[in-house]
Design a protein around this motif. Structure first.
Motif, PDB file in Angstrom:
ATOM      1  N   ALA A  90       0.818  -1.219   0.000  1.00 30.35           N
ATOM      2  CA  ALA A  90       0.000   0.000   0.000  1.00 30.35           C
ATOM      3  C   ALA A  90       0.855   1.273   0.000  1.00 30.35           C
ATOM      4  CB  ALA A  90      -0.977  -0.008   1.157  1.00 30.35           C
ATOM      5  N   PRO A  91       1.862   1.363   0.865  1.00 33.38           N
ATOM      6  CA  PRO A  91       2.688   2.579   0.815  1.00 33.38           C
ATOM      7  C   PRO A  91       3.367   2.782  -0.539  1.00 33.38           C
ATOM      8  CG  PRO A  91       3.073   1.414   2.870  1.00 33.38           C
ATOM      9  CD  PRO A  91       2.223   0.519   2.007  1.00 33.38           C
ATOM     10  N   LEU A  92       3.788   1.710  -1.180  1.00 39.28           N
ATOM     11  CA  LEU A  92       4.421   1.841  -2.491  1.00 39.28           C
ATOM     12  C   LEU A  92       3.413   2.265  -3.560  1.00 39.28           C
ATOM     13  CD1 LEU A  92       6.917  -1.133  -2.456  1.00 39.28           C
ATOM     14  CD2 LEU A  92       7.483   1.292  -2.693  1.00 39.28           C
ATOM     15  N   GLN A  93       2.192   1.814  -3.443  1.00 40.28           N
ATOM     16  CA  GLN A  93       1.172   2.183  -4.425  1.00 40.28           C
ATOM     17  C   GLN A  93       0.888   3.682  -4.385  1.00 40.28           C
ATOM     18  OE1 GLN A  93      -1.864  -0.653  -3.331  1.00 40.28           O
ATOM     19  NE2 GLN A  93      -1.297  -2.030  -4.990  1.00 40.28           N
ATOM     20  N   MET A  94       1.009   4.299  -3.219  1.00 37.29           N
ATOM     21  CA  MET A  94       0.719   5.735  -3.122  1.00 37.29           C
ATOM     22  C   MET A  94       1.758   6.575  -3.861  1.00 37.29           C
ATOM     23  SD  MET A  94       1.611   6.935   0.745  1.00 37.29           S
ATOM     24  CE  MET A  94       3.291   6.971   1.313  1.00 37.29           C
ATOM     25  N   LEU A  95       2.875   5.979  -4.246  1.00 40.70           N
ATOM     26  CA  LEU A  95       3.911   6.713  -4.965  1.00 40.70           C
ATOM     27  C   LEU A  95       3.677   6.736  -6.467  1.00 40.70           C
ATOM     28  CD1 LEU A  95       7.086   5.467  -3.079  1.00 40.70           C
ATOM     29  CD2 LEU A  95       5.704   7.499  -2.630  1.00 40.70           C
ATOM     30  N   GLY A  96       2.686   6.004  -6.927  1.00 36.90           N
ATOM     31  CA  GLY A  96       2.328   6.041  -8.332  1.00 36.90           C
ATOM     32  C   GLY A  96       3.402   5.530  -9.276  1.00 36.90           C
ATOM     33  N   ALA A  97       4.150   4.537  -8.833  1.00 38.67           N
ATOM     34  CA  ALA A  97       5.187   3.925  -9.667  1.00 38.67           C
ATOM     35  C   ALA A  97       4.803   2.460  -9.882  1.00 38.67           C
ATOM     36  CB  ALA A  97       6.549   4.052  -9.001  1.00 38.67           C
ATOM     37  N   PRO A  98       4.018   2.177 -10.918  1.00 44.02           N
ATOM     38  CA  PRO A  98       3.479   0.824 -11.110  1.00 44.02           C
ATOM     39  C   PRO A  98       4.529  -0.280 -11.155  1.00 44.02           C
ATOM     40  CG  PRO A  98       2.520   2.354 -12.697  1.00 44.02           C
ATOM     41  CD  PRO A  98       3.583   3.100 -11.965  1.00 44.02           C
ATOM     42  N   ILE A  99       5.666  -0.025 -11.759  1.00 42.30           N
ATOM     43  CA  ILE A  99       6.684  -1.077 -11.851  1.00 42.30           C
ATOM     44  C   ILE A  99       7.169  -1.498 -10.467  1.00 42.30           C
ATOM     45  CG2 ILE A  99       8.675   0.464 -12.145  1.00 42.30           C
ATOM     46  CD1 ILE A  99       9.728  -1.608 -14.207  1.00 42.30           C
ATOM     47  N   VAL A 100       7.219  -0.549  -9.546  1.00 43.72           N
ATOM     48  CA  VAL A 100       7.649  -0.842  -8.176  1.00 43.72           C
ATOM     49  C   VAL A 100       6.556  -1.620  -7.448  1.00 43.72           C
ATOM     50  CG1 VAL A 100       8.461   0.163  -6.011  1.00 43.72           C
ATOM     51  CG2 VAL A 100       9.089   1.224  -8.186  1.00 43.72           C
ATOM     52  N   SER A 101       5.321  -1.185  -7.606  1.00 39.82           N
ATOM     53  CA  SER A 101       4.196  -1.885  -6.977  1.00 39.82           C
ATOM     54  C   SER A 101       4.079  -3.315  -7.485  1.00 39.82           C
ATOM     55  CB  SER A 101       2.887  -1.137  -7.251  1.00 39.82           C
ATOM     56  OG  SER A 101       2.923   0.143  -6.694  1.00 39.82           O
ATOM     57  N   GLU A 102       4.286  -3.499  -8.788  1.00 40.11           N
ATOM     58  CA  GLU A 102       4.208  -4.842  -9.371  1.00 40.11           C
ATOM     59  C   GLU A 102       5.315  -5.742  -8.824  1.00 40.11           C
ATOM     60  OE1 GLU A 102       4.261  -4.252 -13.615  1.00 40.11           O
ATOM     61  OE2 GLU A 102       2.447  -3.013 -13.510  1.00 40.11           O
ATOM     62  N   LEU A 103       6.490  -5.185  -8.638  1.00 42.21           N
ATOM     63  CA  LEU A 103       7.611  -5.975  -8.128  1.00 42.21           C
ATOM     64  C   LEU A 103       7.365  -6.417  -6.690  1.00 42.21           C
ATOM     65  CD1 LEU A 103      10.365  -7.218  -8.592  1.00 42.21           C
ATOM     66  CD2 LEU A 103      11.388  -4.996  -8.037  1.00 42.21           C
ATOM     67  N   VAL A 104       6.856  -5.539  -5.865  1.00 39.80           N
ATOM     68  CA  VAL A 104       6.592  -5.920  -4.480  1.00 39.80           C
ATOM     69  C   VAL A 104       5.459  -6.946  -4.421  1.00 39.80           C
ATOM     70  CG1 VAL A 104       4.943  -4.168  -3.650  1.00 39.80           C
ATOM     71  CG2 VAL A 104       6.712  -4.998  -2.133  1.00 39.80           C
ATOM     72  N   LEU A 105       4.503  -6.851  -5.340  1.00 40.50           N
ATOM     73  CA  LEU A 105       3.448  -7.866  -5.412  1.00 40.50           C
ATOM     74  C   LEU A 105       4.039  -9.221  -5.808  1.00 40.50           C
ATOM     75  CD1 LEU A 105       0.499  -8.780  -5.338  1.00 40.50           C
ATOM     76  CD2 LEU A 105       0.288  -7.960  -7.702  1.00 40.50           C
ATOM     77  N   GLU A 106       4.963  -9.233  -6.758  1.00 36.57           N
ATOM     78  CA  GLU A 106       5.638 -10.478  -7.139  1.00 36.57           C
ATOM     79  C   GLU A 106       6.338 -11.102  -5.936  1.00 36.57           C
ATOM     80  OE1 GLU A 106       8.274 -10.267 -10.538  1.00 36.57           O
ATOM     81  OE2 GLU A 106       6.961  -8.781 -11.475  1.00 36.57           O
ATOM     82  N   LEU A 107       7.015 -10.269  -5.149  1.00 41.64           N
ATOM     83  CA  LEU A 107       7.705 -10.782  -3.960  1.00 41.64           C
ATOM     84  C   LEU A 107       6.716 -11.335  -2.941  1.00 41.64           C
ATOM     85  CD1 LEU A 107      10.439  -8.035  -3.594  1.00 41.64           C
ATOM     86  CD2 LEU A 107      10.851 -10.481  -3.968  1.00 41.64           C
ATOM     87  N   GLU A 108       5.595 -10.656  -2.780  1.00 42.69           N
ATOM     88  CA  GLU A 108       4.571 -11.141  -1.856  1.00 42.69           C
ATOM     89  C   GLU A 108       4.064 -12.514  -2.300  1.00 42.69           C
ATOM     90  OE1 GLU A 108       0.129 -10.057  -0.138  1.00 42.69           O
ATOM     91  OE2 GLU A 108       0.951  -8.852  -1.772  1.00 42.69           O
ATOM     92  N   LEU A 109       3.717 -12.636  -3.569  1.00 40.99           N
ATOM     93  CA  LEU A 109       3.197 -13.902  -4.075  1.00 40.99           C
ATOM     94  C   LEU A 109       4.247 -15.005  -4.040  1.00 40.99           C
ATOM     95  CD1 LEU A 109       1.085 -12.540  -7.069  1.00 40.99           C
ATOM     96  CD2 LEU A 109       0.270 -13.294  -4.812  1.00 40.99           C
ATOM     97  N   MET A 110       5.485 -14.638  -4.315  1.00 37.70           N
ATOM     98  CA  MET A 110       6.585 -15.592  -4.253  1.00 37.70           C
ATOM     99  C   MET A 110       6.711 -16.155  -2.835  1.00 37.70           C
ATOM    100  SD  MET A 110      10.557 -14.792  -5.153  1.00 37.70           S
ATOM    101  CE  MET A 110      10.151 -14.256  -6.810  1.00 37.70           C
ATOM    102  N   GLY A 111       6.636 -15.252  -1.866  1.00 34.51           N
ATOM    103  CA  GLY A 111       6.749 -15.691  -0.477  1.00 34.51           C
ATOM    104  C   GLY A 111       5.594 -16.567  -0.050  1.00 34.51           C
ATOM    105  N   LYS A 112       4.410 -16.195  -0.462  1.00 31.24           N
ATOM    106  CA  LYS A 112       3.223 -16.951  -0.060  1.00 31.24           C
ATOM    107  C   LYS A 112       3.129 -18.300  -0.759  1.00 31.24           C
ATOM    108  CE  LYS A 112       0.464 -13.059   1.442  1.00 31.24           C
ATOM    109  NZ  LYS A 112      -0.734 -12.248   1.239  1.00 31.24           N
ATOM    110  N   SER A 113       3.514 -18.355  -2.029  1.00 32.56           N
ATOM    111  CA  SER A 113       3.395 -19.609  -2.786  1.00 32.56           C
ATOM    112  C   SER A 113       4.638 -20.487  -2.682  1.00 32.56           C
ATOM    113  CB  SER A 113       3.145 -19.303  -4.263  1.00 32.56           C
ATOM    114  OG  SER A 113       4.309 -18.763  -4.865  1.00 32.56           O
TER     115      SER A 113
END
Length: 113
Positions: free
Chosen positions: A59-82
């Protein structure tokens, strides 16, 4: 180069510059320790912790309006969970850290303005 887009913060704050500066200051104070946590968890293969920390950062990264950064942190989240595709975790964390450093310069300019 990663671009900072504060339009979301402008909208939710009604243009309140003090609020925007406070949010950006809080972002910087929490993000660098979280990057260090991600580095540690990726290096040790602590995938659940990696996913949880990445989730907190989303969420904090999304407020910066940098989609590539938000997408990368989402990838890391999913990687960790899966616990899948974890062989790229260390590299992705370092890429994320580089993006944050790029954004830091612009964020500090806004805070100091």
């Amino acid at each position: 180069m990663i671009q900072l887009d504060l339009s979301y913060l402008e909208t939710i704050s009604g243009g309140d510059q003090a609020f925007i500066k406070e949010m950006l200051t809080m972002f910087l104070s929490s993000t660098f320790p979280e990057i260090e946590e991600l580095r540690e968890y990726a290096a040790k293969g602590e995938w659940d912790k990696l996913g949880t920390t990445a989730h907190k950062m989303k969420a904090p990264l999304q407020m910066l309006g940098a989609p590539i950064v938000s997408e990368l942190v989402l990838e890391l989240e999913l990687m960790g969970k899966s616990k899948q595709h974890t062989n790229t975790a260390v590299q992705k964390v370092e890429t994320l850290a580089g993006y944050i450093l790029e954004l830091e310069t612009d964020i500090r300019k806004v805070i100091e303005a």
